[in-house]
Motif scaffolding. Structure first.
Motif, PDB file in Angstrom:
ATOM      1  N   LYS A 138       0.842  -1.196   0.000  1.00 42.94           N
ATOM      2  CA  LYS A 138       0.000   0.000   0.000  1.00 42.94           C
ATOM      3  C   LYS A 138       0.875   1.243   0.000  1.00 42.94           C
ATOM      4  O   LYS A 138       1.871   1.320   0.721  1.00 42.94           O
ATOM      5  N   ASN A 139       0.472   2.212  -0.821  1.00 46.07           N
ATOM      6  CA  ASN A 139       1.148   3.501  -0.837  1.00 46.07           C
ATOM      7  C   ASN A 139       0.505   4.369   0.234  1.00 46.07           C
ATOM      8  O   ASN A 139      -0.573   4.915   0.034  1.00 46.07           O
ATOM      9  N   ASN A 140       1.169   4.480   1.385  1.00 43.02           N
ATOM     10  CA  ASN A 140       0.664   5.304   2.486  1.00 43.02           C
ATOM     11  C   ASN A 140       1.176   6.739   2.400  1.00 43.02           C
ATOM     12  O   ASN A 140       0.894   7.544   3.284  1.00 43.02           O
ATOM     13  N   GLY A 141       1.921   7.043   1.345  1.00 41.12           N
ATOM     14  CA  GLY A 141       2.511   8.365   1.189  1.00 41.12           C
ATOM     15  C   GLY A 141       1.628   9.323   0.417  1.00 41.12           C
ATOM     16  O   GLY A 141       0.461   9.031   0.116  1.00 41.12           O
ATOM     17  N   SER A 142       2.204  10.470   0.065  1.00 42.92           N
ATOM     18  CA  SER A 142       1.453  11.524  -0.615  1.00 42.92           C
ATOM     19  C   SER A 142       1.859  11.690  -2.075  1.00 42.92           C
ATOM     20  O   SER A 142       1.354  12.577  -2.755  1.00 42.92           O
ATOM     21  N   GLU A 143       2.770  10.848  -2.558  1.00 38.84           N
ATOM     22  CA  GLU A 143       3.175  10.920  -3.966  1.00 38.84           C
ATOM     23  C   GLU A 143       3.095   9.528  -4.593  1.00 38.84           C
ATOM     24  O   GLU A 143       3.173   8.512  -3.899  1.00 38.84           O
ATOM     25  N   PRO A 144       2.907   9.466  -5.916  1.00 38.99           N
ATOM     26  CA  PRO A 144       2.858   8.161  -6.575  1.00 38.99           C
ATOM     27  C   PRO A 144       4.169   7.396  -6.390  1.00 38.99           C
ATOM     28  O   PRO A 144       5.238   7.991  -6.276  1.00 38.99           O
ATOM     29  N   VAL A 145       4.050   6.073  -6.331  1.00 35.28           N
ATOM     30  CA  VAL A 145       5.207   5.189  -6.256  1.00 35.28           C
ATOM     31  C   VAL A 145       5.365   4.528  -7.615  1.00 35.28           C
ATOM     32  O   VAL A 145       4.395   4.020  -8.186  1.00 35.28           O
ATOM     33  N   VAL A 146       6.591   4.543  -8.128  1.00 36.23           N
ATOM     34  CA  VAL A 146       6.897   3.858  -9.384  1.00 36.23           C
ATOM     35  C   VAL A 146       7.832   2.714  -9.044  1.00 36.23           C
ATOM     36  O   VAL A 146       8.841   2.898  -8.354  1.00 36.23           O
ATOM     37  N   LEU A 147       7.481   1.513  -9.509  1.00 33.97           N
ATOM     38  CA  LEU A 147       8.354   0.359  -9.308  1.00 33.97           C
ATOM     39  C   LEU A 147       8.379  -0.500 -10.561  1.00 33.97           C
ATOM     40  O   LEU A 147       7.458  -0.455 -11.373  1.00 33.97           O
ATOM     41  N   TYR A 148       9.463  -1.238 -10.712  1.00 37.97           N
ATOM     42  CA  TYR A 148       9.595  -2.182 -11.815  1.00 37.97           C
ATOM     43  C   TYR A 148       9.621  -3.587 -11.244  1.00 37.97           C
ATOM     44  O   TYR A 148      10.264  -3.840 -10.224  1.00 37.97           O
ATOM     45  N   SER A 149       8.929  -4.487 -11.911  1.00 34.00           N
ATOM     46  CA  SER A 149       8.859  -5.875 -11.497  1.00 34.00           C
ATOM     47  C   SER A 149       9.308  -6.769 -12.648  1.00 34.00           C
ATOM     48  O   SER A 149       8.785  -6.668 -13.753  1.00 34.00           O
ATOM     49  N   ALA A 150      10.292  -7.609 -12.367  1.00 30.17           N
ATOM     50  CA  ALA A 150      10.714  -8.646 -13.324  1.00 30.17           C
ATOM     51  C   ALA A 150      10.314  -9.973 -12.705  1.00 30.17           C
ATOM     52  O   ALA A 150      10.757 -10.312 -11.606  1.00 30.17           O
ATOM     53  N   ASP A 151       9.430 -10.709 -13.380  1.00 33.11           N
ATOM     54  CA  ASP A 151       8.969 -11.973 -12.813  1.00 33.11           C
ATOM     55  C   ASP A 151       8.858 -13.055 -13.875  1.00 33.11           C
ATOM     56  O   ASP A 151       8.939 -12.788 -15.072  1.00 33.11           O
ATOM     57  N   ILE A 152       8.715 -14.285 -13.392  1.00 28.60           N
ATOM     58  CA  ILE A 152       8.504 -15.434 -14.275  1.00 28.60           C
ATOM     59  C   ILE A 152       7.070 -15.880 -14.070  1.00 28.60           C
ATOM     60  O   ILE A 152       6.687 -16.319 -12.981  1.00 28.60           O
ATOM     61  N   LEU A 153       6.278 -15.735 -15.126  1.00 26.25           N
ATOM     62  CA  LEU A 153       4.873 -16.091 -15.085  1.00 26.25           C
ATOM     63  C   LEU A 153       4.722 -17.534 -15.563  1.00 26.25           C
ATOM     64  O   LEU A 153       5.033 -17.843 -16.716  1.00 26.25           O
ATOM     65  N   PRO A 154       4.259 -18.450 -14.692  1.00 29.19           N
ATOM     66  CA  PRO A 154       4.090 -19.855 -15.098  1.00 29.19           C
ATOM     67  C   PRO A 154       2.866 -20.023 -15.986  1.00 29.19           C
ATOM     68  O   PRO A 154       1.967 -19.187 -15.979  1.00 29.19           O
ATOM     69  N   PRO A 155       2.826 -21.117 -16.761  1.00 36.54           N
ATOM     70  CA  PRO A 155       1.730 -21.306 -17.716  1.00 36.54           C
ATOM     71  C   PRO A 155       0.358 -21.398 -17.075  1.00 36.54           C
ATOM     72  O   PRO A 155      -0.632 -21.016 -17.680  1.00 36.54           O
ATOM     73  N   ALA A 156       0.259 -21.875 -15.864  1.00 32.06           N
ATOM     74  CA  ALA A 156      -1.043 -22.058 -15.226  1.00 32.06           C
ATOM     75  C   ALA A 156      -1.607 -20.761 -14.662  1.00 32.06           C
ATOM     76  O   ALA A 156      -2.743 -20.720 -14.227  1.00 32.06           O
ATOM     77  N   MET A 157      -0.814 -19.683 -14.675  1.00 30.23           N
ATOM     78  CA  MET A 157      -1.260 -18.439 -14.059  1.00 30.23           C
ATOM     79  C   MET A 157      -1.626 -17.424 -15.134  1.00 30.23           C
ATOM     80  O   MET A 157      -0.840 -17.148 -16.032  1.00 30.23           O
ATOM     81  N   ASP A 158      -2.807 -16.863 -15.002  1.00 32.15           N
ATOM     82  CA  ASP A 158      -3.267 -15.822 -15.897  1.00 32.15           C
ATOM     83  C   ASP A 158      -2.572 -14.515 -15.539  1.00 32.15           C
ATOM     84  O   ASP A 158      -2.486 -14.137 -14.380  1.00 32.15           O
ATOM     85  N   ALA A 159      -2.054 -13.809 -16.543  1.00 36.64           N
ATOM     86  CA  ALA A 159      -1.339 -12.556 -16.313  1.00 36.64           C
ATOM     87  C   ALA A 159      -2.197 -11.546 -15.570  1.00 36.64           C
ATOM     88  O   ALA A 159      -1.688 -10.737 -14.800  1.00 36.64           O
ATOM     89  N   ASN A 160      -3.513 -11.593 -15.750  1.00 35.64           N
ATOM     90  CA  ASN A 160      -4.395 -10.630 -15.093  1.00 35.64           C
ATOM     91  C   ASN A 160      -4.554 -10.894 -13.603  1.00 35.64           C
ATOM     92  O   ASN A 160      -4.913 -10.006 -12.851  1.00 35.64           O
ATOM     93  N   GLU A 161      -4.327 -12.142 -13.166  1.00 34.44           N
ATOM     94  CA  GLU A 161      -4.483 -12.458 -11.735  1.00 34.44           C
ATOM     95  C   GLU A 161      -3.175 -12.319 -10.980  1.00 34.44           C
ATOM     96  O   GLU A 161      -3.140 -12.409  -9.769  1.00 34.44           O
ATOM     97  N   ALA A 162      -2.065 -12.106 -11.672  1.00 37.34           N
ATOM     98  CA  ALA A 162      -0.748 -12.041 -11.057  1.00 37.34           C
ATOM     99  C   ALA A 162      -0.275 -10.608 -10.951  1.00 37.34           C
ATOM    100  O   ALA A 162       0.388 -10.097 -11.824  1.00 37.34           O
ATOM    101  N   MET A 163      -0.639  -9.941  -9.899  1.00 43.06           N
ATOM    102  CA  MET A 163      -0.225  -8.551  -9.696  1.00 43.06           C
ATOM    103  C   MET A 163       1.192  -8.628  -9.250  1.00 43.06           C
ATOM    104  O   MET A 163       2.021  -8.059  -9.077  1.00 43.06           O
TER     105      MET A 163
END
Length: 163
Positions: A138-163
C-alpha cells in the motif's frame, strides 16, 4: 590527483564497486527488509484483495519455452507499476511466480506473510520475492510510487491475476 565521475562512463561494475565501499554490515535489517527479530512464518494475515489506484504496464516479455521442457509456456516479463497515494497492490503469492522488484520513486509499505511488522520500501530499494511469500503493498505516502517488477509467469497463471 583530482577525481571526477563522468556519469556517461560509469558502468554497472563501477557502480557496484563504489557501492561496496559504503555497505557496512551492522547486524540490523537493511532498508526494505524485515527486521531479523520480526521474521515469522505467519507474520501478516491476508490483507487487501482488490487492486486500487494502481496501473500495471507490460514493458517486455520473453517466452522461455526455447530454454527446455521445464520452461515450456513460462514467460519472463518486465512490468512498470505506478501506485497512487492510497493505492493498493492486492494480496498475492509468490509460490509459483518469483519476482525481483525495484522501487524507482516514492515509498511503499509491504504487508508480508513472512514478517510480523510492515516493511517500508523506498526509492532505490530492491527486493526478491519467492517461495512461501504472500503479501500486499500500500502507498501510504502523498506521492505516486513507481516500481519495476521482473517476474517469471508460469503457464497455469493468468497474467491478469498475477499482480
Amino acid at each position: 590527483m583530482k577525481f571526477e565521475l563522468n556519469a556517461k562512463r560509469l558502468t554497472l561494475a563501477t557502480l557496484l564497486a563504489l557501492a561496496s565501499f559504503t555497505a557496512i554490515p551492522t547486524g540490523h535489517a537493511y532498508a526494505g527488509e524485515c527486521p531479523a527479530d520480526e521474521v515469522a512464518a505467519n507474520g501478516m494475515q491476508p490483507g487487501e484483495m482488490m487492486p486500487k489506484d494502481v496501473t500495471d504496464e507490460l514493458i517486455s516479455s520473453i517466452d522461455l519455452s526455447s530454454k527446455g521442457d521445464a520452461w515450456k509456456n513460462n514467460t519472463l516479463r518486465l512490468r512498470k507499476l505506478v501506485v497512487q497515494p492510497g493505492g493498493v497492490v492486492p494480496w498475492h503469492s509468490h509460490e509459483a511466480r518469483p519476482a525481483n522488484i525495484v522501487i524507482i520513486s516514492g515509498s511503499i509499505t509491504e504487508y508480508s506473510s513472512t514478517c510480523k511488522v510492515p516493511i517500508e520500501h523506498k526509492a532505490g530499494d530492491a527486493t526478491a520475492e519467492s517461495g512461501h511469500l504472500s503479501h500486499w503493498w500500500k502507498n501510504n505516502g502523498s506521492e505516486p510510487v513507481v516500481l519495476y517488477s521482473a517476474d517469471i509467469l508460469p503457464p497455469a497463471m493468468d497474467a491478469n491475476e498475477a499482480m
